[in-house]
Design an enzyme around this catalytic site. Sequence first.
Site, PDB file in Angstrom:
ATOM      1  CG  PHE A  83     -13.736  -3.980  -2.090  1.00  0.00           C
ATOM      2  CD1 PHE A  83     -13.220  -2.732  -1.719  1.00  0.00           C
ATOM      3  CD2 PHE A  83     -13.566  -4.863  -3.088  1.00  0.00           C
ATOM      4  CE1 PHE A  83     -12.005  -2.404  -2.074  1.00  0.00           C
ATOM      5  CE2 PHE A  83     -11.945  -4.188  -3.650  1.00  0.00           C
ATOM      6  CZ  PHE A  83     -11.647  -3.228  -3.082  1.00  0.00           C
ATOM      7  CG  LEU A 107     -21.305   0.106   1.478  1.00  0.00           C
ATOM      8  CD1 LEU A 107     -21.312   1.619   1.448  1.00  0.00           C
ATOM      9  CD2 LEU A 107     -22.521  -0.549   1.239  1.00  0.00           C
ATOM     10  N   GLY A 108     -19.024  -2.625  -2.102  1.00  0.00           N
ATOM     11  CA  GLY A 108     -18.433  -2.843  -3.358  1.00  0.00           C
ATOM     12  C   GLY A 108     -19.113  -3.640  -4.355  1.00  0.00           C
ATOM     13  N   GLY A 109     -19.477  -3.311  -5.651  1.00  0.00           N
ATOM     14  CA  GLY A 109     -20.152  -3.947  -6.691  1.00  0.00           C
ATOM     15  C   GLY A 109     -21.415  -3.842  -6.504  1.00  0.00           C
ATOM     16  CG  PHE A 110     -24.138  -2.974  -3.190  1.00  0.00           C
ATOM     17  CD1 PHE A 110     -25.171  -3.242  -2.740  1.00  0.00           C
ATOM     18  CD2 PHE A 110     -22.929  -3.420  -2.670  1.00  0.00           C
ATOM     19  CE1 PHE A 110     -25.192  -3.447  -1.295  1.00  0.00           C
ATOM     20  CE2 PHE A 110     -22.772  -3.780  -1.514  1.00  0.00           C
ATOM     21  CZ  PHE A 110     -23.985  -4.210  -0.663  1.00  0.00           C
ATOM     22  N   PRO A 130     -27.692  -0.512  -8.978  1.00  0.00           N
ATOM     23  CG  PRO A 130     -27.706   0.999 -10.742  1.00  0.00           C
ATOM     24  CD  PRO A 130     -27.182  -0.345 -10.606  1.00  0.00           C
ATOM     25  CG  LEU A 131     -33.224  -3.228  -7.697  1.00  0.00           C
ATOM     26  CD1 LEU A 131     -34.395  -2.319  -7.526  1.00  0.00           C
ATOM     27  CD2 LEU A 131     -33.824  -4.390  -8.439  1.00  0.00           C
ATOM     28  CE1 TYR A 136      -3.271  -3.003   0.064  1.00  0.00           C
ATOM     29  CE2 TYR A 136      -3.645  -2.207   2.546  1.00  0.00           C
ATOM     30  CZ  TYR A 136      -3.919  -3.112   1.337  1.00  0.00           C
ATOM     31  OH  TYR A 136      -4.824  -4.017   1.728  1.00  0.00           O
TER      32      TYR A 136
END
Length: 293
Positions: A213, A215-218, A220-221, A63
Amino acid sequence: MADVTRAGTFQLGDLSVTRMGYGAMQLAGPHVFGPPKDRAAAIAVLRAVVESGITHIDTSNFYGPHVTNQLIREALHPYPDALTIVTKVGASRGSDGSWNVASSAAELESAVHDNLRNLGLDTLDVVNFRVMFDVAAPTEGDIEEPLTALAELQTKGLIRHIGLSNVTARQVAQGRAITSIACVQNMYNLAHRNDDTLIDSLADDGIAYVPFFPLGGFSPLQADALSHAADQCEATPMQVALAWLLQRSPNILLIPGTSSVEHLKQNIKSVNLHLPEDVLSSLDKIGSGKAQV
């Protein structure tokens, strides 16, 4: 801040860590490359992490590279006795910020020493081997040679515990045949639940699962359904996503990252959020592809 111990603790080998941890990746520059925009703010976040009672920090020498480890050392060394620092090896960064495979025995030994030097440690608490057959997702392949090399460094006292990252269930089984595995770190959240069976099997064997992640890869629905659940709970979508993970299985450890003390406080509040059954039922439809708002 909320009391992080309300989420409980978990044993990483012989190390007891808070289930609510902290991921340092966002402290580096854009695309996890270069120095932070605000070094003083990064130091402040790390100190707030420890002050909050969190005893689990996730980092890696790739990193930056070197950036987050050097920040952790500047902010927190000498480290509190209760603090566990988990790092990763198996990748390196090009001068253009590219992510490259670095899994030969020599590269792994060099990476371990880089982590030790930049963190100011004699022994690394936990080292995750990041499998890089595909940077984006777990992909089948043989991990015997690199994991054996790490196990040899463990016998030399440079590593206390070994974990795996970006791996398939088959690779976890192969790894466990070579050495004791303390944790598995993969992408997993409400919308991406390929590891459901793996999580349950690891829980049965007392092995931690560390999702990244949240909240990764959601779609829109799916994001709308999560926001609706958050409104019901008078919380943020991130808080609901983290609370769902904490309720999903007792072996799940969280490492949400942020470069903001205020966002850190918001994330920690998720330990006080108990999701009722009707909300859990609606959230489960996100992962099944039947999200409704």
